[in-house]
Write a protein that holds these residues in place. Sequence first.
Motif, PDB file in Angstrom:
ATOM      1  N   GLY A  28       0.798  -1.161   0.156  1.00 25.50           N
ATOM      2  CA  GLY A  28       0.133  -0.088   0.089  1.00 25.50           C
ATOM      3  C   GLY A  28       0.907   1.106   0.212  1.00 25.50           C
ATOM      4  O   GLY A  28       2.098   1.076   0.015  1.00 25.50           O
ATOM      5  N   PRO A  29       0.216   2.316  -0.079  1.00 21.86           N
ATOM      6  CA  PRO A  29       1.029   3.568   0.030  1.00 21.86           C
ATOM      7  C   PRO A  29       1.800   3.813   1.253  1.00 21.86           C
ATOM      8  O   PRO A  29       1.207   3.142   2.294  1.00 21.86           O
ATOM      9  CB  PRO A  29      -0.158   4.690  -0.017  1.00 21.86           C
ATOM     10  CG  PRO A  29      -1.277   3.959   0.569  1.00 21.86           C
ATOM     11  CD  PRO A  29      -1.153   2.485   0.326  1.00 21.86           C
ATOM     12  N   SER A  30       2.502   4.769   1.373  1.00 25.12           N
ATOM     13  CA  SER A  30       3.526   4.810   2.600  1.00 25.12           C
ATOM     14  C   SER A  30       2.389   5.622   3.536  1.00 25.12           C
ATOM     15  O   SER A  30       3.161   5.561   4.672  1.00 25.12           O
ATOM     16  CB  SER A  30       4.684   5.445   2.203  1.00 25.12           C
ATOM     17  OG  SER A  30       4.538   6.906   1.557  1.00 25.12           O
ATOM     18  N   LEU A  31       1.770   6.398   3.269  1.00 22.53           N
ATOM     19  CA  LEU A  31       0.802   6.992   4.034  1.00 22.53           C
ATOM     20  C   LEU A  31      -0.817   6.761   3.476  1.00 22.53           C
ATOM     21  O   LEU A  31      -1.169   7.217   2.382  1.00 22.53           O
ATOM     22  CB  LEU A  31       1.091   8.568   3.988  1.00 22.53           C
ATOM     23  CG  LEU A  31       2.332   9.241   4.482  1.00 22.53           C
ATOM     24  CD1 LEU A  31       2.478  10.940   4.148  1.00 22.53           C
ATOM     25  CD2 LEU A  31       2.488   9.050   5.869  1.00 22.53           C
ATOM     26  N   LEU A  32      -1.476   6.179   4.667  1.00 27.02           N
ATOM     27  CA  LEU A  32      -2.859   6.151   4.406  1.00 27.02           C
ATOM     28  C   LEU A  32      -3.639   7.352   4.902  1.00 27.02           C
ATOM     29  O   LEU A  32      -3.720   7.761   5.893  1.00 27.02           O
ATOM     30  CB  LEU A  32      -3.093   4.737   5.155  1.00 27.02           C
ATOM     31  CG  LEU A  32      -4.645   4.254   5.061  1.00 27.02           C
ATOM     32  CD1 LEU A  32      -5.119   3.869   3.665  1.00 27.02           C
ATOM     33  CD2 LEU A  32      -5.041   3.093   6.202  1.00 27.02           C
ATOM     34  N   PRO A  33      -4.371   7.678   3.805  1.00 32.43           N
ATOM     35  CA  PRO A  33      -5.308   9.025   4.116  1.00 32.43           C
ATOM     36  C   PRO A  33      -6.600   8.544   4.887  1.00 32.43           C
ATOM     37  O   PRO A  33      -7.425   7.547   4.172  1.00 32.43           O
ATOM     38  CB  PRO A  33      -5.563   9.677   2.951  1.00 32.43           C
ATOM     39  CG  PRO A  33      -5.340   8.502   1.702  1.00 32.43           C
ATOM     40  CD  PRO A  33      -4.276   7.586   2.165  1.00 32.43           C
ATOM     41  N   VAL A  34      -6.957   9.270   5.761  1.00 27.98           N
ATOM     42  CA  VAL A  34      -8.153   8.820   6.527  1.00 27.98           C
ATOM     43  C   VAL A  34      -8.953  10.125   6.592  1.00 27.98           C
ATOM     44  O   VAL A  34      -8.476  11.006   7.357  1.00 27.98           O
ATOM     45  CB  VAL A  34      -8.001   8.341   7.888  1.00 27.98           C
ATOM     46  CG1 VAL A  34      -9.303   7.987   8.418  1.00 27.98           C
ATOM     47  CG2 VAL A  34      -7.426   6.715   7.723  1.00 27.98           C
ATOM     48  N   THR A  35      -9.967  10.225   5.899  1.00 28.49           N
ATOM     49  CA  THR A  35     -10.804  11.356   6.347  1.00 28.49           C
ATOM     50  C   THR A  35     -12.041  11.566   7.485  1.00 28.49           C
ATOM     51  O   THR A  35     -12.642  10.524   7.525  1.00 28.49           O
ATOM     52  CB  THR A  35     -11.863  11.862   4.958  1.00 28.49           C
ATOM     53  OG1 THR A  35     -10.702  11.960   3.894  1.00 28.49           O
ATOM     54  CG2 THR A  35     -12.498  13.113   4.997  1.00 28.49           C
TER      55      THR A  35
END
Length: 130
Positions: free
Chosen positions: A32-39
């Motif tokens: 996965g991405p190095s940073l997981l965005p969570v809104t």
Amino acid sequence: MFLRRMLLALATTAAATTVAATAVAPAAHAVGPSLLPVTVTNSTGRGDAVYLYVLGVNLSTGRLGYVNSAGTFTAWSGGAIPPSPAPDVSIGGPGNGGSTTLRFPRGFSGRVYFSFGEKLKFFLTPDGLV
């Protein structure tokens, strides 16, 4: 002659089976991405200030700490007996009807805490957060 043909057929079958087994490619592992965005969306209808906290553990080091709004993990330092106040690591949350995106770094396991109106108070011991 019959025995020789039989042995040759068995040897050919075994070789074909071995080739077929080694020709299969290993399964790909998705990263996965190095940073997981969570809104985080505020639909509470409240006008209070909102504070968010991302607290947890870095799985590669086992260290407890926090994540800032940019997604950078920082391990807790210090701490005492009796527990001493932790630094303010709050992230300003969204107002009513708004959204804020938090970023969780890869290899992080933790929780998101939130509060309305006033900041939460956390304390540190030499072993971590209490």
